[in-house]
Design a protein around this motif. Structure first.
Motif, PDB file in Angstrom:
ATOM      1  N   LYS A  50       0.884  -1.169   0.000  1.00  0.00           N
ATOM      2  CA  LYS A  50       0.000   0.000   0.000  1.00  0.00           C
ATOM      3  C   LYS A  50       0.913   1.207   0.000  1.00  0.00           C
ATOM      4  O   LYS A  50       1.746   1.365   0.895  1.00  0.00           O
ATOM      5  CB  LYS A  50      -0.900  -0.008   1.233  1.00  0.00           C
ATOM      6  N   VAL A  51       0.800   2.076  -1.011  1.00  0.00           N
ATOM      7  CA  VAL A  51       1.728   3.179  -1.185  1.00  0.00           C
ATOM      8  C   VAL A  51       1.002   4.513  -1.020  1.00  0.00           C
ATOM      9  O   VAL A  51      -0.050   4.736  -1.624  1.00  0.00           O
ATOM     10  CB  VAL A  51       2.397   3.136  -2.578  1.00  0.00           C
ATOM     11  N   TYR A  52       1.582   5.376  -0.202  1.00  0.00           N
ATOM     12  CA  TYR A  52       1.162   6.771  -0.111  1.00  0.00           C
ATOM     13  C   TYR A  52       2.257   7.584  -0.776  1.00  0.00           C
ATOM     14  O   TYR A  52       3.418   7.550  -0.346  1.00  0.00           O
ATOM     15  CB  TYR A  52       0.984   7.197   1.350  1.00  0.00           C
ATOM     16  N   ALA A  53       1.916   8.272  -1.856  1.00  0.00           N
ATOM     17  CA  ALA A  53       2.910   8.985  -2.659  1.00  0.00           C
ATOM     18  C   ALA A  53       2.644  10.487  -2.619  1.00  0.00           C
ATOM     19  O   ALA A  53       1.495  10.921  -2.697  1.00  0.00           O
ATOM     20  CB  ALA A  53       2.860   8.480  -4.098  1.00  0.00           C
ATOM     21  N   ASN A  54       3.714  11.263  -2.498  1.00  0.00           N
ATOM     22  CA  ASN A  54       3.574  12.704  -2.403  1.00  0.00           C
ATOM     23  C   ASN A  54       4.678  13.377  -3.203  1.00  0.00           C
ATOM     24  O   ASN A  54       5.819  12.941  -3.194  1.00  0.00           O
ATOM     25  CB  ASN A  54       3.662  13.133  -0.941  1.00  0.00           C
ATOM     26  N   ASP A  55       4.296  14.434  -3.905  1.00  0.00           N
ATOM     27  CA  ASP A  55       5.269  15.270  -4.591  1.00  0.00           C
ATOM     28  C   ASP A  55       4.673  16.670  -4.699  1.00  0.00           C
ATOM     29  O   ASP A  55       3.477  16.813  -4.956  1.00  0.00           O
ATOM     30  CB  ASP A  55       5.574  14.726  -5.987  1.00  0.00           C
ATOM     31  N   LEU A  64       2.207  10.461 -12.432  1.00  0.00           N
ATOM     32  CA  LEU A  64       2.089   9.298 -11.533  1.00  0.00           C
ATOM     33  C   LEU A  64       0.703   8.683 -11.689  1.00  0.00           C
ATOM     34  O   LEU A  64       0.562   7.460 -11.811  1.00  0.00           O
ATOM     35  CB  LEU A  64       2.340   9.702 -10.084  1.00  0.00           C
ATOM     36  N   LYS A  65      -0.332   9.519 -11.691  1.00  0.00           N
ATOM     37  CA  LYS A  65      -1.697   9.000 -11.855  1.00  0.00           C
ATOM     38  C   LYS A  65      -1.870   8.320 -13.215  1.00  0.00           C
ATOM     39  O   LYS A  65      -2.547   7.294 -13.319  1.00  0.00           O
ATOM     40  CB  LYS A  65      -2.711  10.127 -11.678  1.00  0.00           C
ATOM     41  N   ASP A  76      -6.515   2.524  -4.855  1.00  0.00           N
ATOM     42  CA  ASP A  76      -6.545   2.011  -3.486  1.00  0.00           C
ATOM     43  C   ASP A  76      -5.148   1.551  -3.069  1.00  0.00           C
ATOM     44  O   ASP A  76      -4.816   1.541  -1.894  1.00  0.00           O
ATOM     45  CB  ASP A  76      -7.528   0.837  -3.350  1.00  0.00           C
ATOM     46  N   LEU A  77      -4.341   1.117  -4.051  1.00  0.00           N
ATOM     47  CA  LEU A  77      -2.974   0.686  -3.738  1.00  0.00           C
ATOM     48  C   LEU A  77      -2.004   1.846  -3.722  1.00  0.00           C
ATOM     49  O   LEU A  77      -1.050   1.848  -2.950  1.00  0.00           O
ATOM     50  CB  LEU A  77      -2.487  -0.342  -4.773  1.00  0.00           C
ATOM     51  N   VAL A  78      -2.209   2.832  -4.586  1.00  0.00           N
ATOM     52  CA  VAL A  78      -1.339   4.003  -4.636  1.00  0.00           C
ATOM     53  C   VAL A  78      -2.219   5.226  -4.394  1.00  0.00           C
ATOM     54  O   VAL A  78      -3.027   5.583  -5.239  1.00  0.00           O
ATOM     55  CB  VAL A  78      -0.605   4.151  -5.975  1.00  0.00           C
ATOM     56  N   THR A  79      -2.050   5.851  -3.242  1.00  0.00           N
ATOM     57  CA  THR A  79      -2.822   7.033  -2.907  1.00  0.00           C
ATOM     58  C   THR A  79      -1.913   8.252  -3.010  1.00  0.00           C
ATOM     59  O   THR A  79      -0.860   8.291  -2.369  1.00  0.00           O
ATOM     60  CB  THR A  79      -3.381   6.935  -1.469  1.00  0.00           C
ATOM     61  N   CYS A  80      -2.314   9.214  -3.824  1.00  0.00           N
ATOM     62  CA  CYS A  80      -1.555  10.439  -3.955  1.00  0.00           C
ATOM     63  C   CYS A  80      -2.022  11.411  -2.870  1.00  0.00           C
ATOM     64  O   CYS A  80      -3.201  11.741  -2.803  1.00  0.00           O
ATOM     65  CB  CYS A  80      -1.765  11.053  -5.337  1.00  0.00           C
ATOM     66  N   ILE A  81      -1.091  11.808  -2.037  1.00  0.00           N
ATOM     67  CA  ILE A  81      -1.444  12.712  -0.930  1.00  0.00           C
ATOM     68  C   ILE A  81      -0.716  14.040  -1.078  1.00  0.00           C
ATOM     69  O   ILE A  81       0.241  14.161  -1.774  1.00  0.00           O
ATOM     70  CB  ILE A  81      -1.134  12.117   0.453  1.00  0.00           C
TER      71      ILE A  81
END
Length: 81
Positions: A50-55, A64-65, A76-81
């Motif tokens: 489960k990845v929370y990704a931020n930039d 990324l999206k 659900d696996l990669v959430t951009c925050i």
């Protein structure tokens, strides 16, 4: 993709793969700060993390999206925050 607006270094692909394959395990939670276009986030999610990704770079988040979509991953696996 305008490489002037995002950062990507293809020479790091081997290093990214080595790190993901060595240290990331299924069901781990990964926080990817300065995620760029997802060189860690995408392989980690493919491995079942489960990845929370931020930039801060909005162009990087856009791509990324797109990479999430192209790779058939769920947000659900990669959430951009």
């Amino acid at each position: 993709l305008d490489y002037g607006k995002t950062y990507w270094n293809s020479r790091l692909e081997t290093e990214h793969s080595r790190l993901v394959n060595t240290y990331f395990e299924e069901n781990q939670v990964v926080l990817d700060l300065m995620c760029g276009v997802g060189p860690f986030a995408i392989p980690a999610a493919k491995k079942g993390c489960k990845v929370y990704a931020n930039d801060l770079n909005e162009d990087s988040i856009y791509w990324l999206k797109e990479n999430i979509r192209i790779n058939g991953l769920s947000e659900d696996l990669v959430t951009c925050i």
